[in-house]
Design an enzyme around this catalytic site. Structure first.
Site, PDB file in Angstrom:
ATOM      1  CG  HIS A   5      42.208  39.011  37.040  1.00 58.58           C
ATOM      2  ND1 HIS A   5      41.679  39.513  38.326  1.00 58.58           N
ATOM      3  CD2 HIS A   5      41.677  40.292  36.452  1.00 58.58           C
ATOM      4  CE1 HIS A   5      41.285  40.563  38.530  1.00 58.58           C
ATOM      5  NE2 HIS A   5      41.394  41.062  37.334  1.00 58.58           N
ATOM      6  CD  GLU A  34      35.929  38.519  31.862  1.00 59.22           C
ATOM      7  OE1 GLU A  34      36.999  37.641  31.392  1.00 59.22           O
ATOM      8  OE2 GLU A  34      35.727  38.445  32.903  1.00 59.22           O
TER       9      GLU A  34
HETATM   10 ZN   LIG Z   1      41.408  45.940  37.121  1.00 56.23          ZN
END
Ligand SMILES: [Zn+2]
Length: 343
Positions: A160, A118
């Site tokens: 992340h 994404e």
């Molecule tokens: Zn988040």
């Protein structure tokens, strides 16, 4: 509380995100930061400074050199190869394939260094990512020099990002770099508390084997929520790091009573462990109206969460992570800061 923020975040604004089989305007967009800035000003929190130049040494200490070099040169290589659009990973090394042989072709390299497609890379992504980590670094220096806390309004977010993979809108793990800098500036034990709706897989992976940095994450259960393949409660650390990784996965519809009980448990564990400094990965996507999440926190709950975290009275760097209910992102973020200060 001093706020550190760089306008260079705007250099990263992909045209599209792959979502639900369509290309949509990315949920992680520059206006998120504008809403936070506007709310800070509304609440007279106007001590806002630009970061110092990025210091690559603590970044290199944590991250893979090949990955950093990839991020720096990916756009030029992509364009040199004749690619028309932005960089989007179309191939990844899946089960049964080589995980340790890096392709020379840029399309192959992109997949090697990406864990979620994404997230697009654009011409300005590297510069924006550097400005984001520079904000976290400046905030850490302020706290190391005696401020009780500082807020790094980081964008792009970081939690992340691993040592060698981007994804989930993240490229460089800002919170991890701030934690590493606390270690080198004298704290023996540093805790990272991640209250973003999504599991901080990158931060977990960076410190999973280490006993000097504790990681605690409150997040949507991986069976149901991105990043899907990490974030279970039985991931407790490895080797010397055993016992210093705390995951609190929670199901669809989790409300503040359940969420705050997990927060209290994480706070108690961090205190008992003897953390000397704290990095807060502050995502506000646990909010009830967040478009890509499924918890039920209301705006007032963020104030209360900030108060509970502030009551730890640890030197604290707060790093902005996610939050995509655009118009509420400012209110919810500043509520955490005000709760924290009022504790
Ligand atoms: Zn988040």
């Amino acid at each position: 509380m001093r706020v550190v923020y760089s306008e260079d975040h705007r250099l990263h604004f992909p045209q599209a995100e792959l979502s639900g089989g369509q290309f949509v305007t990315p949920f992680e967009r520059p206006s998120r930061v504008e809403y936070v800035l506007n709310r800070l000003k509304e609440r007279q929190l106007t001590d806002i400074i630009a970061p110092d130049a990025v210091d690559m040494e603590p970044v290199r200490a944590l991250l893979d050199p090949g990955y950093l070099s990839f991020l720096e040169t990916a756009w030029d290589e992509w364009k040199k190869e004749g690619m028309a659009g932005e960089i989007i990973a179309a191939n990844v090394p899946a089960r049964g394939m080589h995980l340790d042989r890096i392709p020379t072709n840029i399309d192959g390299k992109v997949g090697y260094y990406c864990h979620a497609s994404e997230t697009a890379i654009t011409r300005g992504t590297w510069a924006a990512a550097l400005s984001s980590v520079a904000s976290a670094q400046t905030a850490q220096r302020l706290v190391a020099a005696g401020a009780d806390s500082a807020f790094a309004l980081c964008r792009p977010p970081g939690h992340h990002a691993t040592a060698d993979q981007y994804g989930g809108y993240c490229f460089i793990n800002n919170a991890a770099v701030a934690a590493q800098m606390f270690r080198t500036s004298g704290a023996d034990r540093v805790a990272i508390l991640d209250i973003d709706f999504h599991h901080g897989n990158g931060t977990q992976s960076l410190f999973y084997d280490r006993s000097d940095v504790m990681f605690a994450s409150l997040h949507g259960a991986p069976q149901e929520a991105y990043p899907y393949y990490l974030g279970y409660a039985d991931e407790t650390g490895r080797g010397a790091g055993e016992g210093t990784n705390l995951n609190y996965p929670m199901p669809f519809g989790t409300d503040y009573a359940t969420w705050s009980a997990a927060l209290d448990d994480a706070i108690a564990r961090i205190r008992a462990w003897g953390a000397e400094a704290l990095v807060l990965s502050l995502g506000v996507d646990a909010y009830k109206d967040d478009p890509i999440s499924f918890f039920r926190l209301d705006s007032d709950d963020f104030t209360d969460a900030g108060r509970r975290i502030g009551a730890m009275k640890l030197p604290t760097v707060i790093c902005m992570e996610g939050g995509y209910a655009i118009e509420a992102v400012g209110i919810n973020t500043v509520n955490v800061l005000e709760g924290f200060k009022g504790a």
